[in-house]
Enzyme design. Structure first.
Site, short mmCIF file in Angstrom:
data_model
loop_
_atom_site.label_atom_id
_atom_site.label_comp_id
_atom_site.label_asym_id
_atom_site.label_seq_id
_atom_site.Cartn_x
_atom_site.Cartn_y
_atom_site.Cartn_z
CD1 TRP A 33 -2.68 1.63 0.47
CD2 TRP A 33 -2.03 1.89 2.61
NE1 TRP A 33 -3.39 2.67 1.01
CE2 TRP A 33 -3.01 2.85 2.31
CE3 TRP A 33 -1.48 1.87 3.89
CZ2 TRP A 33 -3.46 3.78 3.24
CZ3 TRP A 33 -1.92 2.78 4.83
CH2 TRP A 33 -2.90 3.73 4.50
CG ASP A 43 -2.27 -2.62 7.28
OD1 ASP A 43 -3.42 -2.58 7.76
OD2 ASP A 43 -1.86 -1.80 6.43
CE LYS A 61 -10.06 0.13 2.99
NZ LYS A 61 -9.48 0.68 1.81
N1 KET Z 1 -3.79 -0.60 5.19
C1 KET Z 1 -4.03 -1.00 3.93
C2 KET Z 1 -3.35 -2.21 3.43
C3 KET Z 1 -4.92 -0.27 3.14
O1 KET Z 1 -5.16 -0.69 1.92
C4 KET Z 1 -5.55 0.89 3.66
C5 KET Z 1 -6.44 1.69 2.81
C6 KET Z 1 -5.27 1.24 4.99
C7 KET Z 1 -4.38 0.48 5.72
C8 KET Z 1 -5.86 2.43 5.67
O2 KET Z 1 -7.20 2.46 5.74
P1 KET Z 1 -7.97 3.44 6.79
O3 KET Z 1 -8.97 4.13 5.94
O4 KET Z 1 -6.95 4.37 7.39
O5 KET Z 1 -8.55 2.52 7.78
N2 KET Z 1 -6.47 1.60 1.56
C9 KET Z 1 -7.35 2.25 0.59
C10 KET Z 1 -7.68 3.68 0.87
C11 KET Z 1 -6.49 4.58 1.03
O6 KET Z 1 -5.53 4.52 0.27
O7 KET Z 1 -6.54 5.38 2.00
C12 KET Z 1 -6.79 2.04 -0.82
O8 KET Z 1 -5.70 1.45 -0.97
O9 KET Z 1 -7.47 2.42 -1.78
#
Ligand code: KET
Length: 454
Positions: free
Chosen positions: A183, A264, A300
């Site tokens: 990510w 994560d 999610k």
């Molecule tokens: N870890 C991973 C692997 C991840 O894909 C995301 C979010 C997060 C943590 C953080 O999510 P939060 O919203 O802080 O709980 N991924 C998607 C959104 C982004 O980039 O913020 C994405 O990859 O599209």
């Protein structure tokens, strides 16, 4: 008068380290993990010019993932399609608030005794307890032995950042290994917390699968005690997860070398549709009695994206250590944002504590995961139906929200320009943004993009 000598030694050492990590980051704007992105602080130069003391500030590029939505919003085309950010959409292409979340919110609003006082620094206690159970399991020995400390944080990102800040202050080894690729925000979160980021082999583009040998070789030559970032399930962006046997091999290596796993977990329930199944990797590392960190997100799996609700758990060797670790986590959190917001955590606690609501949530979760899986099948068939050269079976083999298509940045740019399809430049598409009506449009675009490169 404030007395700077009152700053504890440990605090100033941590501050110095952070400054030197940042300085190194500035010097090498082309670090190995982020070579396509400009330095995080590209405009840290002194001097003013004319109308503003900020006149030297250069315009920063948009975020590689969230910027895709900004570009999409500006496009007036009626056929535009946003497959950038990992956010679930219904078959009608609409964002989804789960019914069970609406019910929980109604309960909260109708509760006259509810107040809006500050939460403790560590967040809502019941939420923390239930979150630990969700990821580690009801019968987790580590929970029973009070070896886990859990603090409510600002979604997955905030949990990662708090964990990283804690490690930079209190752990002897400051190198963290992250998978290649991973990510896009991982390297930034860890670097800015004061850790030094290195990568380990993960994805093999020729097989479009896991490079298990490369992974084991890289972690095998990591310095003792190094931190290892692992995606608990539904690896982002590749959609490639180790099998349980491979997890076991990874676990043995990590434990034999005394490496520190940092999970994560942003997609629990989204990979298989089952909450327990998707937590198996983490649970293997807890039942062995060892220590680890876990960052959980409810963005999610409960669709609580904007509520920013998540948790950091640190599994420690003893209950005594866990309680001292928690006291230090409070010192990390208090000067950053004082204490976390109450609403999202209350929704989660309402759902997790009530058997009926919990069951309803698991049904919703399975339905979301199944819709994504059915989109994989539809896209795969649409590509095959068009006779597009190449083996596209990875679309149905990959796990979770994303397909790592293998399309290059030139093909992605072409699809955006000619077909108004928006995705990250590494060729990742969010399957959750697709529906039956938009699959043919995407398949046509991929067909044209592949021809372009032939
Ligand atoms: N870890 C991973 C692997 C991840 O894909 C995301 C979010 C997060 C943590 C953080 O999510 P939060 O919203 O802080 O709980 N991924 C998607 C959104 C982004 O980039 O913020 C994405 O990859 O599209």
């Amino acid at each position: 008068m404030a007395d700077s000598s009152a700053v504890p030694m440990e605090g100033s050492a941590a501050a110095n380290r952070r400054v030197s990590v940042l300085a190194r980051h500035l010097e090498s704007s082309s670090s190995d993990v982020d070579s396509n992105e400009p330095s995080l602080y590209a405009s840290l130069t002194s001097g003013s010019d004319g109308d503003s003391v900020f006149a030297h500030v250069v315009k920063a590029p948009e975020d590689p993932i969230l910027g895709v939505t900004i570009a999409y919003n500006k496009d007036p085309s009626p056929v535009k399609l946003n497959l950038g950010v990992g956010a679930y959409r219904t078959e009608e292409g609409k964002p989804l608030v789960l019914n069970v979340v609406k019910r929980a919110e109604l309960q909260l609003v109708n509760n006259r005794s509810r107040v809006k006082e500050y939460l403790p620094i560590t967040g809502l206690a019941e939420f923390n307890k239930l979150s630990a159970k969700l990821i580690f399991g009801d019968d987790s020995p580590a929970i029973r032995e009070n070896r886990v400390t859990t603090v409510q944080c600002l979604s997955g990102t905030g949990s990662l950042r708090v964990g990283a800040e804690f490690l930079a202050r209190h752990y002897y080894q400051r190198t963290i290994y992250i998978p290649q690729p991973t990510w896009g925000n991982h390297p930034k979160v860890f670097t800015l917390a004061g850790l030094s980021v290195k990568t380990y082999c993960y994805y093999d583009p020729t097989t479009r699968g896991l490079n298990i040998q490369g992974l084991l070789d890289d972690l095998g030559s990591a310095p003792p005690g190094a931190i290892v970032l692992l995606h608990a399930c539904a690896h982002n962006p590749t959609g490639v997860d180790p099998t349980l046997e491979q997890w076991e091999t990874i676990r043995q290596l990590i434990r034999s070398k005394g490496l520190l796993p940092f999970f994560d977990s942003a997609y629990q329930g989204f990979a298989s549709g089952g909450l327990d199944a998707d937590a198996q990797s983490v649970r293997m590392f807890v039942t062995d009695g060892g220590e680890c960190l876990v960052a959980q997100s409810y963005a999610k799996n409960m669709g609580l994206y904007g509520e920013r609700v998540g948790a950091l758990s640190i599994v420690c060797g003893t209950a005594d250590v866990a309680s001292r670790v928690e006291s230090q986590l409070k010192l990390v959190i208090r000067p950053m944002y004082s204490n976390p917001p109450i609403h999202g955590a209350s929704i989660v606690a309402t759902i997790l504590r009530d058997r009926n609501m919990f069951n309803e949530w698991t049904v919703d979760l399975k339905a979301m995961a199944d819709r994504i899986i059915s989109m994989r099948q539809k896209l795969f068939e649409a590509l095959r139906g068009r006779g597009i050269p190449g083996d596209w079976s990875h679309i149905i083999k990959q796990i979770g929200m994303f397909t790592y298509t293998g399309l290059n940045s030139k093909q992605v740019a072409f699809m955006t320009k000619e077909f108004h399809i928006y995705m990250t430049s590494d060729g990742r598409i969010s399957m959750a943004g697709l529906n039956s009506k938009t699959v043919p449009h995407l398949a046509d675009a991929i067909h044209a993009a592949v021809k372009l490169n032939a």
